[in-house]
Design an enzyme around this catalytic site. Structure first.
Site, PDB file in Angstrom:
ATOM      1  CB  VAL A 292      50.104  45.634 -27.255  1.00 32.44           C
ATOM      2  CG1 VAL A 292      50.386  44.240 -27.806  1.00 32.44           C
ATOM      3  CG2 VAL A 292      48.617  45.818 -26.995  1.00 32.44           C
ATOM      4  CE  LYS A 293      50.231  39.526 -26.855  1.00 33.81           C
ATOM      5  NZ  LYS A 293      48.917  38.865 -26.847  1.00 33.81           N
ATOM      6  CG  ASP A 294      54.228  46.242 -20.969  1.00 35.44           C
ATOM      7  OD1 ASP A 294      54.797  45.168 -21.248  1.00 35.44           O
ATOM      8  OD2 ASP A 294      54.820  47.332 -20.903  1.00 35.44           O
TER       9      ASP A 294
END
Length: 359
Positions: free
Chosen positions: A62-64
């Site tokens: 999700v941190k992309d």
């Protein structure tokens, strides 16, 4: 050709998030992840348990999304020029996302992280060309906290930016502009609750804020591991910052209210504290029952989604986040000696013990 075009248009209609055509590079591939119905848990609860498959982002988490938006924010503000350096303090996944985005955009990447993180994350960051500094894990108010060290490093360089994921609200904006709208479209505007854990606060706050603007009746619950203050804060109405114990989960939990979270504390409807035993049990269940291989924070989110479904009653639609896959933690999560050292081996039922394949 007309028949093919008609097929693509029809398929796009029933598959929200499908983008026909060619994606422009790594950056263009971020987002538009599937929303997966967890069948066994949905049957058990009598509600749809829906999980946003963020492990399917090109950088694996999700941190992309946050990584892309904090870099774009720096570019828009003129804080970094071509060939510059991006510096961040991160427990791992934001750093991995930043390392990918920096390679795609031609920036150097420097990461400070707590030395408690998995070796897989550290190795991957270095494989992606990042300069990595694992440092002792200390509280945020300690000058040697990894975030403060990252800030000082950026300030010592020319043409460099500390992206400050915890308090840079471009992180939150990523989820207001992408994650929230995707979930709303994928559920066709029919959902009753959203829950996930929070570290920086960006994913929870941004997604919850967008969903609440579409339907104020959507319930937003924080999922919190032991050792974090957020459950205590929510349950006490903002009066308590008590924290007890610790957790095997990486990158979630918090000892303060970050700037990303501060703007949306007022929309939080409740919280759950999820024990490590519950998370590890769910991690193995998801692998066995759904064929989904995720990390401990993702499993924690699913436990919270089940709790929320039971709290709201049957016939609801609950959405959560599968933050990343288990690949970055497998030397721990599937190791008998590690599980035993954390006293978690007994949390895994006998019929699931077959998945503990590492010594």
């Amino acid at each position: 050709m007309n028949r093919l075009s008609s097929f693509v248009r029809a398929y796009s209609t029933v598959q929200p998030g499908l983008r026909p055509g060619i994606t422009k590079g790594f950056v263009g591939a971020i987002g538009n992840t599937p929303l997966i119905r967890l069948n066994r848990l949905s049957e058990e609860t009598g509600s749809d348990i829906l999980a946003k498959a963020e492990f399917m982002n090109p950088g694996g988490s999700v941190k992309d999304r946050a990584a892309l938006f904090v870099v774009k924010d720096a570019e828009e503000k003129g804080l970094i020029q071509p060939g510059g350096t991006v510096v961040e303090g991160t427990a791992g996944n934001t750093g991995i996302g930043l390392a990918h985005v920096c390679r795609a955009k031609g920036y150097k990447c420097v990461i400070y992280m707590p030395n408690t993180q998995s070796q897989e994350k550290i190795d991957l960051l270095r494989m992606l060309g990042a300069e990595v500094y694992p440092v002792p894990a200390v509280a945020f108010d300690n000058p040697q906290n990894y975030n403060h060290q990252a800030k000082r490093h950026a300030e010592s360089l020319s043409n460099a930016v500390w992206t400050n994921q915890f308090d840079n609200i471009a992180n939150r904006r990523a989820h207001i502009e992408t994650t929230g709208p995707e979930i709303w479209a994928q559920t066709e505007g029919r959902m009753d609750g959203f829950t996930c854990a929070t570290g920086t606060g960006g994913t929870f706050a941004g997604t919850a804020r967008y969903l609440k603007t579409q339907d104020s009746n959507v319930k937003a619950y924080i999922a919190d591991p032991p050792g974090s203050v957020l459950h205590s804060y929510v349950q006490s109405g903002g009066k308590s910052f008590d924290r007890e114990g610790g957790s095997i989960t990486e990158g979630i939990g918090q000892g303060r209210i970050t700037d990303n979270m501060a703007q949306d504390v007022d929309i939080v409807d409740g919280s759950f504290c999820v024990r490590d035993e519950e998370s590890i049990n769910m991690l193995y269940r998801l692998l066995d029952e759904e064929g989904i291989y995720v990390g401990a924070s993702s499993a924690l989110n699913v436990v919270a989604a089940v709790k929320l479904a039971r709290e709201l009653g049957t016939g609801k639609r609950i959405v959560t986040i599968l933050a990343d896959g288990a690949y970055r933690y497998q030397s721990r999560l599937f190791s008998r000696s590690w599980l035993e050292s954390k006293k978690l081996d007994n949390a895994i039922p006998e019929h699931l013990q077959k998945y503990i394949v590492l010594p």
